[in-house]
Design an enzyme around this catalytic site. Structure first.
Site, PDB file in Angstrom:
ATOM      1  N   ALA A   1      39.680  28.109  22.551  1.00 27.65           N
ATOM      2  CA  ALA A   1      40.438  26.830  22.796  1.00 27.65           C
ATOM      3  C   ALA A   1      40.883  26.156  21.626  1.00 27.65           C
ATOM      4  O   ALA A   1      41.693  25.147  21.840  1.00 27.65           O
ATOM      5  CB  ALA A   1      39.055  25.875  23.447  1.00 27.65           C
TER       6      ALA A   1
ATOM      7  N   THR B   1      43.984  23.138  20.758  1.00 24.29           N
ATOM      8  CA  THR B   1      43.722  21.469  20.715  1.00 24.29           C
ATOM      9  C   THR B   1      44.745  20.998  19.775  1.00 24.29           C
ATOM     10  O   THR B   1      45.042  19.656  20.225  1.00 24.29           O
ATOM     11  CB  THR B   1      42.248  21.513  19.932  1.00 24.29           C
ATOM     12  OG1 THR B   1      42.537  22.139  18.562  1.00 24.29           O
ATOM     13  CG2 THR B   1      41.100  21.875  20.867  1.00 24.29           C
TER      14      THR B   1
ATOM     15  N   PHE C   1      36.112  23.066  24.750  1.00 27.41           N
ATOM     16  CA  PHE C   1      35.133  22.846  26.038  1.00 27.41           C
ATOM     17  C   PHE C   1      33.756  22.339  25.333  1.00 27.41           C
ATOM     18  O   PHE C   1      33.174  21.611  25.858  1.00 27.41           O
ATOM     19  CB  PHE C   1      34.851  24.269  26.577  1.00 27.41           C
ATOM     20  CG  PHE C   1      35.716  24.436  27.892  1.00 27.41           C
ATOM     21  CD1 PHE C   1      35.622  24.214  28.941  1.00 27.41           C
ATOM     22  CD2 PHE C   1      37.276  24.717  27.453  1.00 27.41           C
ATOM     23  CE1 PHE C   1      36.646  24.366  30.120  1.00 27.41           C
ATOM     24  CE2 PHE C   1      38.245  24.949  28.384  1.00 27.41           C
ATOM     25  CZ  PHE C   1      37.741  24.791  29.592  1.00 27.41           C
TER      26      PHE C   1
ATOM     27  N   HIS D   1      40.727  35.337  30.470  1.00 25.33           N
ATOM     28  CA  HIS D   1      40.251  34.436  31.473  1.00 25.33           C
ATOM     29  C   HIS D   1      41.554  33.891  32.623  1.00 25.33           C
ATOM     30  O   HIS D   1      41.305  33.253  33.294  1.00 25.33           O
ATOM     31  CB  HIS D   1      39.698  33.156  31.028  1.00 25.33           C
ATOM     32  CG  HIS D   1      38.478  33.543  30.092  1.00 25.33           C
ATOM     33  ND1 HIS D   1      38.017  32.850  28.929  1.00 25.33           N
ATOM     34  CD2 HIS D   1      37.525  34.595  30.140  1.00 25.33           C
ATOM     35  CE1 HIS D   1      36.875  33.399  28.238  1.00 25.33           C
ATOM     36  NE2 HIS D   1      36.584  34.487  29.259  1.00 25.33           N
TER      37      HIS D   1
ATOM     38  N   CYS E   1      47.626  32.420  47.332  1.00 18.83           N
ATOM     39  CA  CYS E   1      46.924  32.133  48.687  1.00 18.83           C
ATOM     40  C   CYS E   1      45.561  33.135  48.775  1.00 18.83           C
ATOM     41  O   CYS E   1      46.031  34.435  48.525  1.00 18.83           O
ATOM     42  CB  CYS E   1      47.803  32.092  49.727  1.00 18.83           C
ATOM     43  SG  CYS E   1      47.002  32.104  51.380  1.00 18.83           S
TER      44      CYS E   1
ATOM     45  N   CYS F   1      46.937  35.490  52.566  1.00 20.17           N
ATOM     46  CA  CYS F   1      48.233  36.113  52.526  1.00 20.17           C
ATOM     47  C   CYS F   1      48.600  36.524  51.004  1.00 20.17           C
ATOM     48  O   CYS F   1      49.647  37.476  50.901  1.00 20.17           O
ATOM     49  CB  CYS F   1      49.067  35.495  53.138  1.00 20.17           C
ATOM     50  SG  CYS F   1      49.938  34.014  52.277  1.00 20.17           S
TER      51      CYS F   1
ATOM     52  N   CYS G   1      49.587  30.308  58.104  1.00 18.13           N
ATOM     53  CA  CYS G   1      48.586  30.639  57.186  1.00 18.13           C
ATOM     54  C   CYS G   1      47.708  29.290  56.974  1.00 18.13           C
ATOM     55  O   CYS G   1      46.638  29.281  57.498  1.00 18.13           O
ATOM     56  CB  CYS G   1      49.252  31.103  55.731  1.00 18.13           C
ATOM     57  SG  CYS G   1      47.905  31.765  54.671  1.00 18.13           S
TER      58      CYS G   1
ATOM     59  N   ASN H   1      38.468  28.856  11.839  1.00 20.72           N
ATOM     60  CA  ASN H   1      37.778  28.120  12.851  1.00 20.72           C
ATOM     61  C   ASN H   1      37.478  26.971  12.239  1.00 20.72           C
ATOM     62  O   ASN H   1      37.128  26.671  10.913  1.00 20.72           O
ATOM     63  CB  ASN H   1      36.909  28.742  13.369  1.00 20.72           C
ATOM     64  CG  ASN H   1      36.428  27.937  14.821  1.00 20.72           C
ATOM     65  OD1 ASN H   1      37.181  27.818  15.727  1.00 20.72           O
ATOM     66  ND2 ASN H   1      35.134  27.534  14.797  1.00 20.72           N
TER      67      ASN H   1
ATOM     68  N   ILE I   1      43.623  25.876  12.557  1.00 17.58           N
ATOM     69  CA  ILE I   1      44.385  26.947  12.653  1.00 17.58           C
ATOM     70  C   ILE I   1      46.001  26.785  12.613  1.00 17.58           C
ATOM     71  O   ILE I   1      46.463  27.651  11.829  1.00 17.58           O
ATOM     72  CB  ILE I   1      44.026  27.856  13.622  1.00 17.58           C
ATOM     73  CG1 ILE I   1      44.432  29.217  13.640  1.00 17.58           C
ATOM     74  CG2 ILE I   1      44.064  27.127  15.025  1.00 17.58           C
ATOM     75  CD1 ILE I   1      43.971  30.219  14.732  1.00 17.58           C
TER      76      ILE I   1
END
Length: 257
Positions: free
Chosen positions: A30, A34, A41, A127, A135, A138, A164, A225, A243
């Protein structure tokens, strides 16, 4: 940002490591985004430390999505979908390193698509991505713009295909869901073939993603970091600074043997 003499010296060392490498892999979290205005998070002011009706981990779980899609999408639109964001210096430098043949893969825990927007081609999204939505019945594809603007009275985006009208689900890995097997395979292969691994913008606390770094056995391990990570003591170089500002000082040069 003005760096201290010690950080400037660390950046010189990072440049030397990059100059000597030919198969660099970047593993990011993350903190990479930023600087583009996307909140992280787990920092003091991150999403997991803001008050909500339920803990974010619960809202972002598969069970919660299926049982309470209205509240899921209320949180998702307000806290996860960030509009009008652009790649920052970190994304752009990584794309440049790939373009000049230094970087072989970007492995990211982020779901914002900013690496691709900057021009990176081999991006492994552990992720998933908010840019892809389908959907559940379908399989019809919808972009993030549709999810933002198209919703019924409960705020839930539904499929527009005739007959649908099923719920649309983001292609992001929710809690309780497994990572994509193909992405896992490609991630492991990239790490095993790398001669240098740069880990950036991640606390290395999210599993199973954090466990992948164990697959790396190359020459150089670098961490960039803002805060200390559990892997700092194992790194050849650990830089505690933003970074994007660090990577913006790096040049892409031919490999030095």
């Amino acid at each position: 940002m003005e760096f201290s003499d010690s950080v400037i010296e660390q950046i010189r060392t990072l440049q030397k490591f990059i100059d000597e490498s030919e198969r660099i892999v970047f593993f990011g979290g993350a903190g990479v985004s930023t600087e583009s205005g996307i909140p992280d998070f787990r920092s003091v002011d991150g999403l997991y430390n803001q008050k909500w009706d339920w803990p974010p981990e619960q809202i972002l779980s598969a069970t919660f999505f299926w049982n309470n899609p209205k509240e899921f999408y209320r949180f998702y639109r307000e806290k996860i979908l960030v509009e009008n964001v652009r790649p920052n210096a970190a994304h752009e430098k990584l794309a440049e390193l790939e373009s000049c043949g230094k970087l072989t893969a970007v492995i990211t825990q982020n779901i914002d698509g900013l690496h691709q927007a900057a021009g990176s081609r081999n991006v492994l999204e552990l992720h998933g991505s908010v840019l892809r939505n389908h959907c559940v019945k379908c399989g019809a594809f919808y972009d993030s713009g549709y999810v933002i603007s198209h919703k019924n009275s409960d705020g839930v985006p539904l499929c527009e295909r005739p007959g649908c009208a099923s719920i649309i689900k983001p292609d992001v890995v929710l809690y309780e869901e497994s990572l994509d097997e193909d992405v896992i395979s490609r991630t492991v292969r990239a790490l095993r073939e790398a001669d240098m691994l740069i880990i950036g913008g991640t606390s290395l606390t999210v599993w199973p993603a954090a466990g992948f770094v164990r697959e790396f056995s190359g020459r150089r391990l670098v961490l960039i970091n803002r805060d200390v990570t559990p892997q700092d003591s194992n790194a050849d170089l650990a830089i505690h600074a933003p970074i994007g500002q660090v990577l913006s000082r790096i040049e892409c040069r031919p490999a030095v043997s």
